[in-house]
Design a protein around this motif. Sequence first.
Motif, PDB file in Angstrom:
ATOM      1  N   ALA A   1      13.019  -6.832  -6.053  1.00 20.17           N
ATOM      2  CA  ALA A   1      13.315  -6.151  -4.794  1.00 20.17           C
ATOM      3  C   ALA A   1      13.405  -4.643  -5.001  1.00 20.17           C
ATOM      4  N   ALA A   2      14.051  -4.221  -6.092  1.00 18.25           N
ATOM      5  CA  ALA A   2      14.181  -2.794  -6.369  1.00 18.25           C
ATOM      6  C   ALA A   2      12.818  -2.163  -6.653  1.00 18.25           C
ATOM      7  N   ASP A   3      11.988  -2.854  -7.403  1.00 25.08           N
ATOM      8  CA  ASP A   3      10.663  -2.330  -7.729  1.00 25.08           C
ATOM      9  C   ASP A   3       9.811  -2.203  -6.473  1.00 25.08           C
ATOM     10  N   THR A   4       9.889  -3.197  -5.610  1.00 21.16           N
ATOM     11  CA  THR A   4       9.149  -3.143  -4.350  1.00 21.16           C
ATOM     12  C   THR A   4       9.616  -1.979  -3.489  1.00 21.16           C
ATOM     13  N   THR A   5      10.933  -1.790  -3.409  1.00 15.95           N
ATOM     14  CA  THR A   5      11.482  -0.715  -2.592  1.00 15.95           C
ATOM     15  C   THR A   5      11.131   0.653  -3.163  1.00 15.95           C
ATOM     16  N   LEU A   6      11.096   0.769  -4.482  1.00 11.61           N
ATOM     17  CA  LEU A   6      10.665   2.024  -5.111  1.00 11.61           C
ATOM     18  C   LEU A   6       9.216   2.333  -4.742  1.00 11.61           C
ATOM     19  N   TYR A   7       8.383   1.307  -4.710  1.00  8.56           N
ATOM     20  CA  TYR A   7       6.990   1.496  -4.302  1.00  8.56           C
ATOM     21  C   TYR A   7       6.904   1.981  -2.856  1.00  8.56           C
ATOM     22  N   TRP A   8       7.762   1.440  -1.992  1.00  4.17           N
ATOM     23  CA  TRP A   8       7.781   1.906  -0.596  1.00  4.17           C
ATOM     24  C   TRP A   8       8.168   3.371  -0.525  1.00  4.17           C
ATOM     25  N   ALA A   9       9.170   3.762  -1.315  1.00  9.92           N
ATOM     26  CA  ALA A   9       9.622   5.158  -1.296  1.00  9.92           C
ATOM     27  C   ALA A   9       8.490   6.094  -1.708  1.00  9.92           C
ATOM     28  N   LYS A  10       7.714   5.706  -2.699  1.00 13.76           N
ATOM     29  CA  LYS A  10       6.583   6.538  -3.128  1.00 13.76           C
ATOM     30  C   LYS A  10       5.490   6.542  -2.069  1.00 13.76           C
ATOM     31  N   ALA A  11       5.220   5.366  -1.475  1.00 16.49           N
ATOM     32  CA  ALA A  11       4.183   5.285  -0.452  1.00 16.49           C
ATOM     33  C   ALA A  11       4.561   6.056   0.807  1.00 16.49           C
ATOM     34  N   ASP A  12       5.865   6.175   1.072  1.00 19.23           N
ATOM     35  CA  ASP A  12       6.331   6.883   2.271  1.00 19.23           C
ATOM     36  C   ASP A  12       6.376   8.396   2.096  1.00 19.23           C
ATOM     37  N   GLY A  13       6.032   8.900   0.911  1.00 17.35           N
ATOM     38  CA  GLY A  13       5.958  10.339   0.737  1.00 17.35           C
ATOM     39  C   GLY A  13       6.661  10.912  -0.468  1.00 17.35           C
ATOM     40  N   LYS A  14       7.312  10.072  -1.291  1.00 20.82           N
ATOM     41  CA  LYS A  14       8.008  10.510  -2.504  1.00 20.82           C
ATOM     42  C   LYS A  14       9.187  11.434  -2.163  1.00 20.82           C
ATOM     43  N   GLY A  15       9.973  11.751  -3.196  1.00 20.05           N
ATOM     44  CA  GLY A  15      11.115  12.637  -3.007  1.00 20.05           C
ATOM     45  C   GLY A  15      12.127  12.105  -2.011  1.00 20.05           C
ATOM     46  N   ARG A  16      12.298  10.785  -1.960  1.00 20.42           N
ATOM     47  CA  ARG A  16      13.192  10.167  -0.978  1.00 20.42           C
ATOM     48  C   ARG A  16      13.697   8.836  -1.515  1.00 20.42           C
ATOM     49  N   TRP A  17      14.680   8.276  -0.820  1.00 21.45           N
ATOM     50  CA  TRP A  17      15.143   6.937  -1.158  1.00 21.45           C
ATOM     51  C   TRP A  17      14.836   6.011   0.007  1.00 21.45           C
ATOM     52  N   THR A  18      14.577   4.762  -0.308  1.00 20.26           N
ATOM     53  CA  THR A  18      14.250   3.762   0.711  1.00 20.26           C
ATOM     54  C   THR A  18      15.090   2.521   0.457  1.00 20.26           C
ATOM     55  N   LEU A  19      15.649   1.983   1.531  1.00 23.93           N
ATOM     56  CA  LEU A  19      16.489   0.793   1.440  1.00 23.93           C
ATOM     57  C   LEU A  19      15.633  -0.455   1.576  1.00 23.93           C
ATOM     58  N   PHE A  20      15.958  -1.457   0.799  1.00 25.20           N
ATOM     59  CA  PHE A  20      15.203  -2.715   0.834  1.00 25.20           C
ATOM     60  C   PHE A  20      15.258  -3.330   2.226  1.00 25.20           C
ATOM     61  N   ASP A  21      14.085  -3.730   2.742  1.00 23.39           N
ATOM     62  CA  ASP A  21      13.954  -4.315   4.070  1.00 23.39           C
ATOM     63  C   ASP A  21      13.402  -5.735   3.914  1.00 23.39           C
ATOM     64  N   PRO A  22      14.198  -6.776   4.212  1.00 27.67           N
ATOM     65  CA  PRO A  22      13.719  -8.155   4.034  1.00 27.67           C
ATOM     66  C   PRO A  22      12.456  -8.466   4.831  1.00 27.67           C
ATOM     67  N   GLU A  23      12.348  -7.950   6.073  1.00 26.56           N
ATOM     68  CA  GLU A  23      11.169  -8.240   6.893  1.00 26.56           C
ATOM     69  C   GLU A  23       9.920  -7.594   6.294  1.00 26.56           C
ATOM     70  N   ARG A  24      10.065  -6.350   5.867  1.00 26.93           N
ATOM     71  CA  ARG A  24       8.932  -5.676   5.243  1.00 26.93           C
ATOM     72  C   ARG A  24       8.536  -6.378   3.948  1.00 26.93           C
ATOM     73  N   ASN A  25       9.529  -6.860   3.230  1.00 25.97           N
ATOM     74  CA  ASN A  25       9.232  -7.569   1.993  1.00 25.97           C
ATOM     75  C   ASN A  25       8.554  -8.901   2.272  1.00 25.97           C
ATOM     76  N   ALA A  26       8.981  -9.568   3.344  1.00 26.24           N
ATOM     77  CA  ALA A  26       8.350 -10.839   3.696  1.00 26.24           C
ATOM     78  C   ALA A  26       6.875 -10.635   4.010  1.00 26.24           C
ATOM     79  N   HIS A  27       6.554  -9.544   4.705  1.00 19.12           N
ATOM     80  CA  HIS A  27       5.150  -9.241   4.991  1.00 19.12           C
ATOM     81  C   HIS A  27       4.387  -8.979   3.698  1.00 19.12           C
ATOM     82  N   ARG A  28       5.028  -8.258   2.769  1.00 17.03           N
ATOM     83  CA  ARG A  28       4.371  -7.987   1.490  1.00 17.03           C
ATOM     84  C   ARG A  28       4.154  -9.282   0.713  1.00 17.03           C
ATOM     85  N   MET A  29       5.172 -10.149   0.730  1.00 19.55           N
ATOM     86  CA  MET A  29       5.038 -11.414   0.018  1.00 19.55           C
ATOM     87  C   MET A  29       3.938 -12.271   0.619  1.00 19.55           C
ATOM     88  N   THR A  30       3.808 -12.199   1.956  1.00 18.44           N
ATOM     89  CA  THR A  30       2.733 -12.939   2.609  1.00 18.44           C
ATOM     90  C   THR A  30       1.375 -12.407   2.167  1.00 18.44           C
TER      91      THR A  30
END
Length: 658
Positions: A357-386
């Motif tokens: 979960a942490a690794d996935t959320t770190l990837y989101w933070a980088k994809a969203d523009g870097k230099g930021r923190w992103t909180l784990f989102d179960p729905e977004r993760n479910a879409h990624r898992m799908t």
Amino acid sequence: MSGTSEGPAPAADFARSAVTERHIDPSSRTPVGLPPGPSVSSGPSPGTSGPTGTSPGPSVSTETSHDASIPSETPPDAASPRAFQAAFATAPLAMAVVDREGLIVTANESLGTLLGSDSDTLAGQIASDLVDLASDARTWHAYREVLRGRQARLRCTRRLKHPDGHSLWVQVTVSPLPAQERAVLLSVSDVSARRELQARLRHLQMHDAVTRLPNRTLFFERLTAALEAEAYEEGGTGRIGLCYLDLDGFKAVNDTLGHRVGDRLLAAVAERLTRCADEAGQARATTPLVARLGGDEFALLVEDSTGTEQLADLAESVLKSLQAPFDLSGQRLSVSASIGVVERRAAGTSATGLMQAADTTLYWAKADGKGRWTLFDPERNAHRMTRQALSSTLRAAVERGEFTLEYQPLVGMEDGSVRGVEALVRWNHPQFGMLTPNRFIGLAEEDGSIVQLGRWVLATACRQARRWQLDHPDAVPIFVSVNVAVRQVWDSDLVADVAEILSETGLPPHLLQLELTESAVMGSAGRPLQALQALSDMGVRIAIDDFGTGYSNLAYLSRLPVSVLKLDGSFVRGFQYETRDGTDAHPNPADEVIVEALIQLAHRLGLTVTAECVETASQASRLRGIGCDTGQGWLYSRPVAPDRISALLESAATCGQV
């Protein structure tokens, strides 16, 4: 002498083989030769004394045997009892004879020195108290089994408190003496130096050499311990949090300034992270653990977290602390970090799941523009898992026959006749149901399975078009339009595949239309352009799909072997006069002008135009008025199964429309 324990050693310190060693009958052994004088009288049954060792000790009588035939002035034999007594008393190994009730019968000087007491005062004391054998149930049980003669030996490690205040680690061994002695031999060796060396080696093993922080091994050890039920059931919040961060652009520092500067930067970052953790722990029971997991990846583990707000505050403080430039031996560097934040209940959470979960959320933070923190989102993760689940089964799904084709008619704007159909692939997934192309085509292009899937779609569509031609000989044959991804042009021999499929199915080339997106066609050169030209020379129609939304380099239209432009639906929706539910909608005059201009340009170049997403009669009327050739959309038909197209062709042939 008083030797108080500071607690038992970890379970790993037991010599398990010694504890579980089978009992050997002492009567079969040669007596070890300890003074036969200490004879222990019968006492209570073995094991009646508890861990406190309060049972009364047996009466002890000491007899020294002398051989009357040997003159007193004759030197003693090396194997005589007197020699063994002397060896026992002066042995460098600390030893004591303990009776079956657990009381010390006699002890040597080395044991007294080790425990900070006189050896004579040790007699009669409870052995288990002196060396802390009663502090845990496992050791106490094994010790009592040795006293009873049911176990061959006990070996364990204990930490004792010396009377002068320092602590020492000792290895305690308890072994039975011959049966007639009714006693055991207790030996104690100081292993403090070895333990200290082991501790230093473990520290080196568990800490990063560059930053001095706990390394990946120690981090996961702490994380696993924090997730065990005992860690949160007895108290605390029962929650756990993790900030997983990665430095943005650190590779460029190593590549341009060298690894030495890179290591200094990592050490400086570690200091700031540690400072953030210390500040965060000032007002709380525990301080977050800061660890370097490898490369430029760090983690801050928060045990007994109070919620996402606490983790968010910690992540914000980390980002703020890294904003100030770093001065490294004349080099002034600025870095930022991307942080993945996860906070959840510890119950039901595994170390692997938390890190994923942490690794996935770190990837989101980088994809969203870097230099930021992103909180784990179960729905977004479910879409990624799908997406991941679909991607991992795409290739096998083609072989299992899970895909099917539906066909949407392309209708002539002037007479409403069916000119052709577009083949649209569907995935009948066993878990997620019927999936439309937008759910899996992008994944297929990413992993390359689009080549295999595209070949299947092409062959199936051509075979179906040929069947319609044979089943309806009185009707004008309709063409079939198939979407082709640009990767199919690069990663496969598309020209050879098309030629082979047309030959196998018997479909005339002019009844096949291949659709490529505008961005894939515009600017084509080399192999893609050669492939398109070869297909056009073969007689296959080439269409540009979604025209008007990509490069729109009109100069290429005269150079490419294109015969059809398909206008993107956004233009068509822009000049509708009524919505599908009958309500009025204001048209966009600019869209009308653009569409009309595109149609006129295409006709000047000898191209036909198909309008996508035609949904209302007013749209169709306006498109017809400005010269659009064919239309496609829900006004005419949704994508349907092949038999519905057959029925449509049969009806049209009967009415003489096709």
